[in-house]
Motif scaffolding. Structure first.
Motif, PDB file in Angstrom:
ATOM      1  N   GLU A  11      13.954 -20.476  14.426  1.00 41.83           N
ATOM      2  CA  GLU A  11      12.743 -19.657  14.340  1.00 41.83           C
ATOM      3  C   GLU A  11      11.503 -20.526  14.180  1.00 41.83           C
ATOM      4  OE1 GLU A  11      12.946 -16.349  11.597  1.00 41.83           O
ATOM      5  OE2 GLU A  11      14.937 -15.781  12.339  1.00 41.83           O
ATOM      6  N   LYS A  12      11.609 -21.593  13.409  1.00 35.55           N
ATOM      7  CA  LYS A  12      10.470 -22.514  13.264  1.00 35.55           C
ATOM      8  C   LYS A  12      10.143 -23.187  14.594  1.00 35.55           C
ATOM      9  CE  LYS A  12       8.663 -26.597  10.940  1.00 35.55           C
ATOM     10  NZ  LYS A  12       7.719 -26.743  12.017  1.00 35.55           N
ATOM     11  N   ASP A  16       6.645 -22.840  16.603  1.00 31.43           N
ATOM     12  CA  ASP A  16       5.882 -24.022  17.019  1.00 31.43           C
ATOM     13  C   ASP A  16       5.627 -24.013  18.524  1.00 31.43           C
ATOM     14  OD1 ASP A  16       5.942 -24.833  14.369  1.00 31.43           O
ATOM     15  OD2 ASP A  16       7.407 -26.443  14.694  1.00 31.43           O
ATOM     16  N   ALA A  17       6.627 -23.639  19.296  1.00 27.62           N
ATOM     17  CA  ALA A  17       6.474 -23.588  20.756  1.00 27.62           C
ATOM     18  C   ALA A  17       5.451 -22.521  21.136  1.00 27.62           C
ATOM     19  CB  ALA A  17       7.818 -23.305  21.421  1.00 27.62           C
ATOM     20  N   GLN A  18       5.569 -21.351  20.519  1.00 28.54           N
ATOM     21  CA  GLN A  18       4.635 -20.271  20.829  1.00 28.54           C
ATOM     22  C   GLN A  18       3.207 -20.652  20.446  1.00 28.54           C
ATOM     23  OE1 GLN A  18       6.832 -17.271  18.655  1.00 28.54           O
ATOM     24  NE2 GLN A  18       7.664 -16.382  20.541  1.00 28.54           N
ATOM     25  N   ALA A  19       3.035 -21.362  19.340  1.00 30.89           N
ATOM     26  CA  ALA A  19       1.703 -21.817  18.914  1.00 30.89           C
ATOM     27  C   ALA A  19       1.104 -22.789  19.923  1.00 30.89           C
ATOM     28  CB  ALA A  19       1.780 -22.457  17.530  1.00 30.89           C
ATOM     29  N   ILE A  25      12.897 -20.244  25.452  1.00 28.10           N
ATOM     30  CA  ILE A  25      14.137 -19.541  25.753  1.00 28.10           C
ATOM     31  C   ILE A  25      15.200 -20.205  24.901  1.00 28.10           C
ATOM     32  CG2 ILE A  25      15.871 -18.960  27.498  1.00 28.10           C
ATOM     33  CD1 ILE A  25      13.669 -19.415  29.620  1.00 28.10           C
ATOM     34  N   LEU A  26      15.837 -19.443  24.034  1.00 27.67           N
ATOM     35  CA  LEU A  26      16.919 -20.009  23.230  1.00 27.67           C
ATOM     36  C   LEU A  26      18.228 -19.850  23.991  1.00 27.67           C
ATOM     37  CD1 LEU A  26      16.065 -18.869  19.589  1.00 27.67           C
ATOM     38  CD2 LEU A  26      15.778 -21.121  20.627  1.00 27.67           C
ATOM     39  N   LYS A  58      12.059 -13.568  16.802  1.00 28.30           N
ATOM     40  CA  LYS A  58      10.826 -14.151  17.329  1.00 28.30           C
ATOM     41  C   LYS A  58      10.400 -13.533  18.663  1.00 28.30           C
ATOM     42  CE  LYS A  58       8.973 -16.694  15.288  1.00 28.30           C
ATOM     43  NZ  LYS A  58       8.039 -16.416  14.186  1.00 28.30           N
ATOM     44  N   GLY A  59      11.207 -12.618  19.200  1.00 26.87           N
ATOM     45  CA  GLY A  59      10.844 -11.943  20.446  1.00 26.87           C
ATOM     46  C   GLY A  59      10.871 -12.846  21.656  1.00 26.87           C
TER      47      GLY A  59
END
Length: 123
Positions: A11-12, A16-19, A25-26, A58-59
């Motif tokens: 989730e972290k 961080d990627a979204q920021a 993609i997990l 995290k959607g």
């Protein structure tokens, strides 16, 4: 490491990627070639459930490569058949080039099936 720790870490990474304006993609790890009879044994130690939960929290998109690779190995019918796609023919975790190609095709198929935006870049 516990599923809760893995989920928190993922989730972290996703946050961080979204920021950074990245669309994450997990993807869960590929299964290990560990058969019990003619089917692949339990793969819960690979934390696929934690990856799925993190993606939901995290959607972001999630591809269950663990389940996809279990299905593929099961279709091969035996440990010896599956190990033909693995390093040295004996490494239950690391694939050879043919195995890597197959795993990549499973991921590409999942990207298309889930209509993930990345699919426009696939050949």
């Amino acid at each position: 490491m516990s599923d809760a720790t893995v989920q928190a870490n993922l989730e972290k990474y996703v946050s961080d990627a979204q920021a950074a304006n990245v669309t994450p993609i997990l993807i869960s790890p590929p299964a290990r070639v560990q058969f019990s009879g003619s089917t692949v044994s339990d793969q819960s130690s690979l934390h696929a459930a934690a990856a799925k939960a993190a993606a939901a929290a995290k959607g972001c998109a999630y591809i269950d490569l663990t389940a996809l690779s279990v299905a593929w190995y099961n279709s091969l019918g035996s440990s010896s058949a599956a190990l033909k796609f693995h390093a040295l023919g004996s490494d239950v975790t690391h694939t050879n080039l043919a195995g890597a190609d197959k795993l990549a095709s499973l991921i590409a198929g999942a990207i298309k099936m889930q209509n993930i935006a990345l699919m426009k870049y696939l050949r």
